[in-house]
Write a protein that holds these residues in place. Structure first.
Motif, mmCIF file in Angstrom:
data_model
loop_
_atom_site.group_PDB
_atom_site.id
_atom_site.type_symbol
_atom_site.label_atom_id
_atom_site.label_comp_id
_atom_site.label_asym_id
_atom_site.label_seq_id
_atom_site.Cartn_x
_atom_site.Cartn_y
_atom_site.Cartn_z
ATOM 1 N N LEU A 30 0.826 -1.202 0.000
ATOM 2 C CA LEU A 30 0.000 0.000 0.000
ATOM 3 C C LEU A 30 0.859 1.250 0.000
ATOM 4 O O LEU A 30 0.515 2.252 -0.634
ATOM 5 N N ALA A 31 1.988 1.203 0.707
ATOM 6 C CA ALA A 31 2.865 2.374 0.733
ATOM 7 C C ALA A 31 3.379 2.701 -0.661
ATOM 8 O O ALA A 31 3.511 3.876 -1.040
ATOM 9 N N GLU A 106 5.966 12.525 17.529
ATOM 10 C CA GLU A 106 4.978 13.204 18.363
ATOM 11 C C GLU A 106 3.805 13.748 17.562
ATOM 12 O O GLU A 106 2.837 14.257 18.135
ATOM 13 N N ILE A 107 3.872 13.667 16.239
ATOM 14 C CA ILE A 107 2.783 14.171 15.400
ATOM 15 C C ILE A 107 1.692 13.109 15.313
ATOM 16 O O ILE A 107 1.944 11.974 14.918
ATOM 17 N N LEU A 108 0.484 13.467 15.688
ATOM 18 C CA LEU A 108 -0.668 12.572 15.596
ATOM 19 C C LEU A 108 -1.850 13.355 15.045
ATOM 20 O O LEU A 108 -2.210 14.408 15.572
ATOM 21 N N THR A 184 3.053 2.213 6.335
ATOM 22 C CA THR A 184 3.988 3.287 6.655
ATOM 23 C C THR A 184 4.659 3.735 5.369
ATOM 24 O O THR A 184 5.248 2.919 4.648
ATOM 25 N N THR A 185 4.540 5.011 5.051
ATOM 26 C CA THR A 185 5.119 5.542 3.815
ATOM 27 C C THR A 185 6.566 5.964 4.045
ATOM 28 O O THR A 185 7.035 6.057 5.181
ATOM 29 N N GLU A 186 7.275 6.226 2.948
ATOM 30 C CA GLU A 186 8.705 6.463 3.048
ATOM 31 C C GLU A 186 9.060 7.741 3.789
ATOM 32 O O GLU A 186 10.222 7.927 4.178
ATOM 33 N N ASP A 187 8.102 8.623 4.019
ATOM 34 C CA ASP A 187 8.366 9.824 4.807
ATOM 35 C C ASP A 187 8.299 9.558 6.308
ATOM 36 O O ASP A 187 8.445 10.476 7.113
ATOM 37 N N GLY A 188 8.064 8.289 6.686
ATOM 38 C CA GLY A 188 8.049 7.918 8.094
ATOM 39 C C GLY A 188 6.687 7.980 8.756
ATOM 40 O O GLY A 188 6.549 7.593 9.914
#
Length: 427
Positions: A30-31, A106-108, A184-188
């Motif tokens: 999916l990523a 910490e970003i949600l 999880t995409t490549e930008d983390g």
């Protein structure tokens, strides 16, 4: 109803839809089939990277490549039809709203994806905060009309009282259930998606949203496209709704970043010569982070810009008061007149540098480092901007005042490709 700044009983109206989603067994991951929004993809490097990530990457729909605009749009429509026929994409069995979560460190961020009833700016329900470029709206309109699909959600925000009620309560319940997808995409960023189909949950969300208005955080051109296509097809139907992600920023604050300008035909030396005597100009030693720190310090005192493209950084601040009086329109609120984007476009681009706001002359770039690199490659000038505070954006939007185009970049932005909306299936 108070059109500006007031919640209303006839506010946001979001309905379920049968989301089109990738069939995980038919793709590498999916990523690998996701993409940033179309206007964040840095061409050509980013486009080629996404195309090579997976033969079914969504970029083939949102940025199709062909010899002409008509051919590009027809290619996207044919690709979408083929993926549906081959079972690469498939509609969910019943209409749903979707809970979407993004997380990195910490970003949600959590919100609701659904089909939102369209409203005009003067109704005060959905508030744009930026102007749009007609050629981009025309391009997105042609693509959406030809594919008969909302290929990526807009990012909208609203503010609750911060309590866990209504839509927030449904979100908090649903996230403890099994997700439809997780990747999880490549930008983390990790991404999770849940469907909401229970009538009681849907009713709770719907009742809550009628008390709110929304700010367009990202997707002004696509919103304008929604409105144009609705006007083309005035009969009630699926074109009266558009795909959005709605975030309650009282619970999940967004980050606000600047969008930078690349002046393709203006060398840095010429740019500096033209502003002599109109701005204070200082050379900033050190790498990009140091230069951005200097920009932030100057921006706290007034309008400030960082020029790059010749291997160095040049800080412009302390604009001449006479220049601003002559060039900045005085018929808008003071907060609008003080915006960096206002001063850049009205004073520098239009008056000092005399650069038309056309794609050939100005490229809008979200990534700071990419803007500097492209300026150095092209022999042009990157104008690096400092972000605007969200409260200023919302205040102006509530007054019905739009900022200059590409003034802000809210994020994190939803990944494109996790859920699509077909107008023919929704019909």
């Amino acid at each position: 109803m108070n059109k500006r700044g007031q919640a209303a009983e006839d506010g946001l109206h979001m309905i379920p839809f049968r989301g089109l989603r990738y069939v995980s067994e038919r793709v590498g991951s999916l990523a690998a089939v996701t993409s940033p929004p179309y206007d964040v993809v840095v061409r050509p490097d980013g486009l080629h990277h996404l195309e090579s990530a997976d033969p079914y990457n969504i970029v083939r729909l949102i940025l199709p490549q062909a010899a002409s605009p008509v051919a590009r749009n027809e290619q996207a429509a044919e690709t979408l039809d083929r993926w549906l026929a081959e079972g690469v994409l498939a509609p969910d069995p019943e209409p749903a709203l979707y809970i979407y979560e993004q997380r990195r460190g910490e970003i949600l961020q959590r919100g609701v994806i659904g089909a939102l009833a369209l409203s005009a700016p003067d109704e005060g329900i959905v508030m744009p905060h930026e102007d749009v470029m007609p050629h981009v709206v025309a391009d997105r309109t042609a693509l959406m009309r030809t594919t008969a699909a909302n290929l990526e959600p807009l990012l909208l925000t609203y503010r609750s009282d911060g309590t866990t009620t209504g839509a927030s309560a449904v979100i908090e319940r649903i996230i403890h259930e099994s997700a439809l997808l997780a990747t999880t995409t490549e930008d983390g960023f990790s991404h999770r998606l849940w469907s909401v189909t229970d009538p009681a949950d849907l009713a709770e969300i719907a009742a809550d949203l009628t008390h709110h208005q929304a700010l367009i955080a990202d997707g002004h051109h696509r919103w304008a496209t929604y409105l144009r296509l609705r006007d083309e097809l005035p009969a009630p139907g699926p074109w009266n709704y558009g795909l959005v992600l709605l975030i309650d920023t009282a619970r999940y604050p967004l980050q606000v970043r600047a969008i930078h300008r690349l002046l393709n035909r203006l060398p840095v030396a010429d740019a500096l010569t033209a502003v002599e005597g109109l701005f204070r100009v200082r050379d900033i030693d050190g790498p990009l982070p140091c230069a951005l720190d200097a920009l932030a310090s100057a921006a706290a005192e007034g309008n400030a810009f960082l020029l790059a493209g010749d291997g160095r950084f040049h800080l412009l601040d302390r604009a001449d008061a006479g220049l601003l009086a002559r060039t900045v329109p005085a018929d808008r609120p003071e907060a609008w007149q003080r915006l960096d984007a206002t001063v850049l476009h009205a004073a520098l681009l239009e008056h000092v540098w005399r650069i038309p706001d056309s794609p050939e002359d100005i490229t809008y770039i979200h990534d700071t480092e990419a803007a500097v690199i492209q300026a150095e490659r092209r022999g042009g000038t990157a104008v690096l901007m400092h972000p605007v505070r969200e409260d200023v954006v919302r205040e102006l939007a509530q007054q019905g005042v739009t900022m200059p185009r590409k003034s802000t970049s809210f994020g994190p932005k939803p990944a494109t490709g996790l859920v699509l909306r077909s107008l023919s299936i929704d019909a």
